[in-house]
Design a protein around this motif. Structure first.
Motif, short mmCIF file in Angstrom:
data_model
loop_
_atom_site.label_atom_id
_atom_site.label_comp_id
_atom_site.label_asym_id
_atom_site.label_seq_id
_atom_site.Cartn_x
_atom_site.Cartn_y
_atom_site.Cartn_z
N THR A 199 0.83 -1.19 0.00
CA THR A 199 0.00 0.00 0.00
C THR A 199 0.87 1.25 0.00
O THR A 199 1.99 1.23 0.50
N HIS A 200 0.33 2.32 -0.57
CA HIS A 200 0.99 3.63 -0.47
C HIS A 200 0.36 4.45 0.64
O HIS A 200 0.80 5.56 0.93
N ASP A 201 -0.70 3.92 1.26
CA ASP A 201 -1.50 4.65 2.25
C ASP A 201 -0.92 4.46 3.65
O ASP A 201 -1.00 3.37 4.23
N SER A 202 -0.35 5.51 4.20
CA SER A 202 0.29 5.41 5.51
C SER A 202 -0.69 5.10 6.63
O SER A 202 -0.33 4.47 7.63
N SER A 203 -1.95 5.52 6.49
CA SER A 203 -2.94 5.23 7.53
C SER A 203 -3.22 3.74 7.61
O SER A 203 -3.47 3.19 8.68
N ILE A 204 -3.15 3.05 6.49
CA ILE A 204 -3.30 1.60 6.47
C ILE A 204 -2.05 0.94 7.04
O ILE A 204 -2.14 -0.01 7.82
N ALA A 205 -0.91 1.43 6.65
CA ALA A 205 0.35 0.85 7.13
C ALA A 205 0.45 0.89 8.65
O ALA A 205 0.98 -0.05 9.27
N ARG A 206 -0.08 1.94 9.26
CA ARG A 206 0.00 2.08 10.72
C ARG A 206 -0.85 1.04 11.45
O ARG A 206 -0.65 0.80 12.64
N ARG A 207 -1.77 0.39 10.72
CA ARG A 207 -2.64 -0.61 11.34
C ARG A 207 -1.98 -1.98 11.41
O ARG A 207 -2.51 -2.88 12.07
N ALA A 208 -0.87 -2.16 10.73
CA ALA A 208 -0.24 -3.48 10.64
C ALA A 208 0.80 -3.69 11.73
O ALA A 208 1.50 -2.75 12.12
N PRO A 209 0.95 -4.91 12.24
CA PRO A 209 1.96 -5.17 13.28
C PRO A 209 3.39 -5.10 12.76
O PRO A 209 4.30 -4.86 13.54
N ARG A 210 3.58 -5.33 11.45
CA ARG A 210 4.93 -5.25 10.87
C ARG A 210 4.87 -4.46 9.57
O ARG A 210 3.95 -4.63 8.76
N LEU A 211 5.89 -3.62 9.38
CA LEU A 211 5.98 -2.81 8.17
C LEU A 211 7.33 -3.06 7.52
O LEU A 211 8.38 -2.94 8.17
N THR A 220 13.70 -2.56 5.02
CA THR A 220 13.85 -2.28 6.45
C THR A 220 12.55 -2.68 7.15
O THR A 220 11.47 -2.29 6.71
N ILE A 221 12.66 -3.46 8.21
CA ILE A 221 11.48 -3.93 8.94
C ILE A 221 11.26 -3.11 10.20
O ILE A 221 12.21 -2.87 10.97
N THR A 222 10.03 -2.67 10.42
CA THR A 222 9.65 -1.93 11.63
C THR A 222 8.51 -2.69 12.32
O THR A 222 7.54 -3.07 11.67
N GLU A 223 8.66 -2.93 13.62
CA GLU A 223 7.61 -3.59 14.40
C GLU A 223 6.71 -2.51 15.00
O GLU A 223 7.20 -1.51 15.52
N ASN A 224 5.40 -2.74 14.90
CA ASN A 224 4.43 -1.77 15.42
C ASN A 224 3.69 -2.41 16.58
O ASN A 224 2.71 -3.14 16.39
N ALA A 225 4.14 -2.16 17.78
CA ALA A 225 3.55 -2.79 18.96
C ALA A 225 2.12 -2.34 19.20
O ALA A 225 1.33 -3.04 19.85
N ALA A 226 1.75 -1.17 18.69
CA ALA A 226 0.41 -0.62 18.96
C ALA A 226 -0.64 -1.22 18.05
O ALA A 226 -1.84 -1.08 18.30
N ALA A 227 -0.23 -1.90 16.96
CA ALA A 227 -1.20 -2.43 15.99
C ALA A 227 -1.92 -3.65 16.55
O ALA A 227 -1.40 -4.38 17.36
#
Length: 227
Positions: A199-211, A220-227
């Motif tokens: 996706t190009h949509d950052s609002s969707i990306a923020r919903r995922a546990p891993r980016l 580059t992998i980023t873990e999103n603990a809040a998702a």
């Protein structure tokens, strides 16, 4: 589980060599959810195509449950795609002359599922995405969001282990985008799918546990603990 080691993809653009993927190492656990982001031309869709066996790498290995997709014969790769991987794209890719139910049934034909069972499973899949009353409608009689729901049902009717989505909300407005994401997230949880989405949509990306962010072929992998 996906395990990628040193995956590269090069192709020629005129006299120049484009390095779409430049040594990607990545693990995606069974039932995991990963969103892929990055600039246009950065390798997002290329990586997704590799995961789906739609393209082969120039180098490296792409293992799905121990099978190296890069080395399978075309016949075996086709079988893996048909049985284990569901695809959802930005353009819905529905056949305009077929009803919603018939479009969903097309995913079961290569698996040799009998007609009566195809009809039953297609109706069940469409009901699971909220289209139980639209079985007999052709794509032209449905909204963009409804057509994408049909495409999702078609991807899931064969009961795959993996769902790959390439900009599935790219053609939808904001409210419909949120509806489709809720459908996808619910199905991911209910079916225990391995879910990878570009996706190009950052609002969707923020919903995922891993980016996974791709720039110039590097991940580059980023873990999103809040998702």
């Amino acid at each position: 589980m996906y395990t990628l080691h040193g995956v590269t993809k090069q192709y020629q653009r005129g006299k120049s060599t484009v390095h779409a993927l430049a040594g990607v190492d990545l693990t995606i656990e069974d039932g995991g959810r990963l969103v892929i982001q990055g600039p246009t031309g950065g390798g997002k869709s290329t990586l997704l195509q590799m995961l789906g066996g739609l393209d082969r790498p120039t180098g490296g290995s792409i293992e799905l449950d121990g099978m190296d997709l890069a080395k399978l014969s075309e016949a075996k790769l086709t079988k893996v795609r048909a049985e284990n991987i569901g695809f959802v794209f930005q353009s819905f890719n529905l056949i305009p002359t077929l009803t919603a139910q018939e479009n969903v049934e097309t995913a079961l034909v290569p698996l040799g599922v009998k007609a009566s069972e195809r009809r039953r499973r297609a109706a069940e899949a469409l009901d699971s995405v909220g289209l139980g009353e639209r079985l007999g409608h052709v794509p032209g009689e449905m909204s963009g969001g409804q057509q994408q729901r049909v495409a999702i049902a078609r991807a899931l009717v064969k009961r795959p282990k993996v769902l790959l989505a390439d900009e599935p909300t790219g053609n939808l407005d904001e409210s419909m985008r949120d509806e489709i994401m809720e459908v996808l997230e619910t199905l991911w949880k209910e079916h225990g799918l391995t879910f990878v989405m570009v996706t190009h949509d950052s609002s969707i990306a923020r919903r995922a546990p891993r980016l996974a962010t791709i720039r110039k072929g590097k991940v580059t992998i980023t873990e999103n603990a809040a998702a």
